[in-house]
Every structure is written in C-alpha cells, then in structure tokens.
Design a protein around this motif. Structure first.
Motif, PDB file in Angstrom:
ATOM      1  N   VAL A 106       0.983  -1.384   0.067  1.00 55.78           N
ATOM      2  CA  VAL A 106      -0.030  -0.592   0.213  1.00 55.78           C
ATOM      3  C   VAL A 106       0.848   1.181   0.225  1.00 55.78           C
ATOM      4  O   VAL A 106       1.993   1.204   0.860  1.00 55.78           O
ATOM      5  N   GLY A 107       0.540   2.635  -0.266  1.00 60.92           N
ATOM      6  CA  GLY A 107       0.698   3.962  -0.674  1.00 60.92           C
ATOM      7  C   GLY A 107       0.554   4.916  -1.094  1.00 60.92           C
ATOM      8  O   GLY A 107      -0.744   4.574  -1.634  1.00 60.92           O
ATOM      9  N   LYS A 108       1.495   5.318  -1.756  1.00 59.15           N
ATOM     10  CA  LYS A 108       0.746   6.915  -2.716  1.00 59.15           C
ATOM     11  C   LYS A 108       1.596   6.658  -3.682  1.00 59.15           C
ATOM     12  O   LYS A 108       3.020   6.343  -3.388  1.00 59.15           O
ATOM     13  N   PHE A 109       1.606   7.444  -4.919  1.00 57.11           N
ATOM     14  CA  PHE A 109       2.502   7.940  -5.759  1.00 57.11           C
ATOM     15  C   PHE A 109       1.181   9.263  -6.472  1.00 57.11           C
ATOM     16  O   PHE A 109       0.841   9.847  -6.287  1.00 57.11           O
ATOM     17  N   SER A 110       2.478   9.850  -7.230  1.00 58.63           N
ATOM     18  CA  SER A 110       2.504  11.708  -7.490  1.00 58.63           C
ATOM     19  C   SER A 110       1.714  11.076  -8.327  1.00 58.63           C
ATOM     20  O   SER A 110       1.831  10.494  -9.435  1.00 58.63           O
ATOM     21  N   ASN A 111       0.321  12.004  -8.442  1.00 57.74           N
ATOM     22  CA  ASN A 111      -0.515  11.898  -9.912  1.00 57.74           C
ATOM     23  C   ASN A 111       0.070  12.922 -10.812  1.00 57.74           C
ATOM     24  O   ASN A 111       0.052  12.250 -12.236  1.00 57.74           O
ATOM     25  N   GLU A 112       1.063  13.723 -11.116  1.00 59.00           N
ATOM     26  CA  GLU A 112       2.382  14.230 -11.718  1.00 59.00           C
ATOM     27  C   GLU A 112       3.064  13.539 -12.123  1.00 59.00           C
ATOM     28  O   GLU A 112       2.978  13.316 -13.459  1.00 59.00           O
ATOM     29  N   SER A 113       4.016  13.326 -11.749  1.00 61.25           N
ATOM     30  CA  SER A 113       4.637  12.891 -11.684  1.00 61.25           C
ATOM     31  C   SER A 113       4.968  10.462 -11.692  1.00 61.25           C
ATOM     32  O   SER A 113       5.287  10.522 -12.828  1.00 61.25           O
ATOM     33  N   CYS A 114       3.400  10.157 -11.635  1.00 58.93           N
ATOM     34  CA  CYS A 114       3.193   8.618 -11.180  1.00 58.93           C
ATOM     35  C   CYS A 114       4.329   7.965 -10.535  1.00 58.93           C
ATOM     36  O   CYS A 114       4.115   6.852 -10.649  1.00 58.93           O
ATOM     37  N   GLN A 115       5.514   8.166  -9.490  1.00 64.29           N
ATOM     38  CA  GLN A 115       6.642   8.236  -9.163  1.00 64.29           C
ATOM     39  C   GLN A 115       5.677   8.082  -7.361  1.00 64.29           C
ATOM     40  O   GLN A 115       5.202   8.506  -7.264  1.00 64.29           O
ATOM     41  N   VAL A 116       6.259   6.714  -6.999  1.00 60.43           N
ATOM     42  CA  VAL A 116       6.190   6.085  -5.243  1.00 60.43           C
ATOM     43  C   VAL A 116       5.977   7.750  -4.779  1.00 60.43           C
ATOM     44  O   VAL A 116       7.767   7.984  -4.135  1.00 60.43           O
ATOM     45  N   VAL A 117       5.498   7.969  -3.198  1.00 61.21           N
ATOM     46  CA  VAL A 117       5.857   8.394  -2.618  1.00 61.21           C
ATOM     47  C   VAL A 117       6.388   7.962  -1.923  1.00 61.21           C
ATOM     48  O   VAL A 117       6.330   8.311  -0.935  1.00 61.21           O
ATOM     49  N   GLU A 118       5.344   7.525  -1.062  1.00 62.99           N
ATOM     50  CA  GLU A 118       5.528   6.260  -0.015  1.00 62.99           C
ATOM     51  C   GLU A 118       4.378   5.251  -0.186  1.00 62.99           C
ATOM     52  O   GLU A 118       3.844   5.343  -1.041  1.00 62.99           O
ATOM     53  N   ALA A 119       5.511   3.610   0.521  1.00 60.05           N
ATOM     54  CA  ALA A 119       5.302   2.637   0.021  1.00 60.05           C
ATOM     55  C   ALA A 119       5.203   1.750   1.266  1.00 60.05           C
ATOM     56  O   ALA A 119       6.536   1.997   1.693  1.00 60.05           O
ATOM     57  N   LYS A 120       4.569   0.887   1.107  1.00 63.46           N
ATOM     58  CA  LYS A 120       5.550  -0.260   2.618  1.00 63.46           C
ATOM     59  C   LYS A 120       4.679  -1.458   2.327  1.00 63.46           C
ATOM     60  O   LYS A 120       3.406  -1.737   1.300  1.00 63.46           O
TER      61      LYS A 120
END
Length: 125
Positions: A106-120
């Motif tokens: 689970v985590g978050k990714f950026s809408n702008e770059s599509c890259q992972v912001v945080e995950a675990k």
C-alpha cells in the motif's frame, strides 16, 4: 470547366473542414474528459494489466528475488488534495526458499510524475 473544378475542390475542402475540425463543444468535452482521466490516474496506469511502472519497480526491488515479482492487481483512488493517489497492489513472488507466495503493498504515488511517494509491504508471506 475550370470554374466548375475549382468550385468542386473548394466545396470538398469546406466539407472536409466541417466534418473533421472539432467544434468548440467537442474541444471542451475532450478537455474535461482528459482532466477527469488525469484525476483518476489513467495516465499512470497501464491499459494492459492495470499496473503502475514505478510502483511495480519499487515493490519488486524489495523482494528477496526481484525477478520473481508478478503483478496481480492494482487498485487506485482518485487524486487527493496533495496531488497523490493511494494504491493497493496485490502480487506474487518467490520467498527465500523458492516457494511462490502472495503479498500486498500500500502507499501513494504522485499524480504529476506517477512515481512512488511512499509505500510499504503489508502482507508479504
């Protein structure tokens, strides 16, 4: 004869412009649809299997055997106020003994770059 040919050519050109040039309403509708799809992360998700390239790479590098990572499913929320999407990824991978196990991240990714912001990894057997 020449006037008739020129008149016909101009009529065909005008008809082509009328048929193939989008109206203001069509342009507006297309812009609204593009904005909606961007808010739903469709630009970040593969149309083939529903995965996000950066999320899969992030999760795979945290496996004992990264090449064994196999994406199963990705669920994504709409963009939040911070400009991120939350995700849940189900996957399979080999454990240290070579057995195939399932897991979840689970985590978050950026809408702008599509890259992972945080995950675990929350359920890696």
């Amino acid at each position: 004869m020449l006037v008739g040919c020129l008149g016909s050519a101009m009529a065909i050109a005008a008809l082509g412009c009328w048929l193939f040039v989008p109206s203001v309403e069509e342009k507006t509708a297309n812009a609204e649809l593009a904005a909606l799809e961007k808010g739903q992360a469709k630009h970040c998700i593969s149309p083939l299997d529903g995965s996000n390239y950066y999320v899969d790479g992030y999760v795979a590098t945290r496996m004992r055997i990264p090449k064994s990572y196999e994406h199963i499913q990705t669920n994504v929320t709409d963009v939040d106020a911070e400009g991120n999407h939350e995700f849940i990824v189900s996957f399979r991978a080999k454990n240290g003994f070579g057995g195939l196990t399932s897991g979840m991240a689970v985590g978050k990714f950026s809408n702008e770059s599509c890259q992972v912001v945080e995950a675990k990894l929350v359920d890696a057997n």
